[in-house]
Write an enzyme that holds these catalytic residues in place. Structure first.
Site, mmCIF file in Angstrom:
data_model
loop_
_atom_site.group_PDB
_atom_site.id
_atom_site.type_symbol
_atom_site.label_atom_id
_atom_site.label_comp_id
_atom_site.label_asym_id
_atom_site.label_seq_id
_atom_site.Cartn_x
_atom_site.Cartn_y
_atom_site.Cartn_z
ATOM 1 N N ARG A 164 0.567 -1.393 0.063
ATOM 2 C CA ARG A 164 -0.159 0.025 0.147
ATOM 3 C C ARG A 164 1.068 1.335 0.045
ATOM 4 N NH1 ARG A 164 -3.579 -1.686 4.714
ATOM 5 N NH2 ARG A 164 -2.667 -4.002 4.741
ATOM 6 N N GLU A 173 1.022 -6.593 13.201
ATOM 7 C CA GLU A 173 -0.409 -6.621 13.253
ATOM 8 C C GLU A 173 -0.724 -7.619 13.768
ATOM 9 O OE1 GLU A 173 -3.181 -3.416 12.946
ATOM 10 O OE2 GLU A 173 -4.248 -4.300 14.815
#
Ligand SMILES: O=P(O)(O)OC[C@H]1O[C@H](OP(=O)(O)OP(=O)(O)O)[C@H](O)[C@@H]1O
Ligand SMILES: Nc1ncnc2[nH]cnc12
Length: 180
Positions: free
Chosen positions: A67, A104
């Protein structure tokens, strides 16, 4: 558009998706932001304004797979400098440096071409989002290996509760939007 109006526009184009990609993760989806040309332009313009106001010289924008590749190249174009891709393992040809890291919701490995950034060059690392900081930390490590200078880690979204910016110290971090 004023800066706070731009920020509001960006914020309203980040979608919340619970339990993606795994249970318990509240995913911040930037797809609506990319789909709205005014909101996307506002994001790129705010990133550019921040960098121009902060650093007299930047040699490269380096973007993080995947991204970071959405925000990095338009930003580098506007600044009139080159873009360098930092990719997930196995995608870049030729000699590379690699670093494995935890994020994460998983584990991965990042790579950069060994000749991508010359020693001493000033680099801004760009991604869409900072969560635990594992990904960005790995990118900083890659820059250290190439003896480049990381001016700053720059993201659109920062998830404050995961304390990514603390993990990145002493590298600087800047975000447009912050969430708890
Ligand atoms: O701060 P962290 O905990 O490391 O998490 C942040 C990273 O996680 C996401 O990428 P992801 O690895 O999901 O890959 P993608 O960009 O290919 O979707 C995001 O785009 C950041 O790169
Ligand atoms: N909560 C989250 N939303 C979107 N991208 C992420 N990358 C790591 N954590 C994320």
């Amino acid at each position: 558009m004023e800066a706070c109006e731009r920020l509001q526009r960006i914020r309203s184009h980040v979608r919340l998706v619970p339990d993606f990609p795994s249970p318990g993760v509240l995913f911040r989806d930037i797809s609506p932001l990319l789909k709205d040309p005014d909101a996307f332009k506002a994001a790129i313009e705010l990133l550019e304004t921040h960098l121009r106001a902060t650093y007299p010289r930047i040699d490269y924008v380096a973007g993080l797979d995947a991204r970071g590749f959405l925000f990095g190249p338009p930003l580098a174009q506007r600044l009139g400098i080159g873009f360098v891709p930092i990719r997930k393992k196995g995608k870049l040809p030729g000699p590379t440096e690699s670093v494995s890291y935890a994020l994460e919701y998983g584990q991965a490995e990042l790579e950069i071409q060994s000749d991508a950034v010359e020693p001493g060059k000033k680099v801004v690392l760009v991604d869409d989002l900072l969560a635990t900081g594992g990904t960005m930390h790995a990118a900083c490590e890659l820059m250290k290996r190439l003896k480049a200078e990381v001016l700053e880690c720059l993201v659109v979204i920062e998830l404050l509760s995961l304390k990514g910016a603390e993990k990145l110290q002493p590298f600087r971090c800047h975000s447009l939007l912050q969430y708890d």
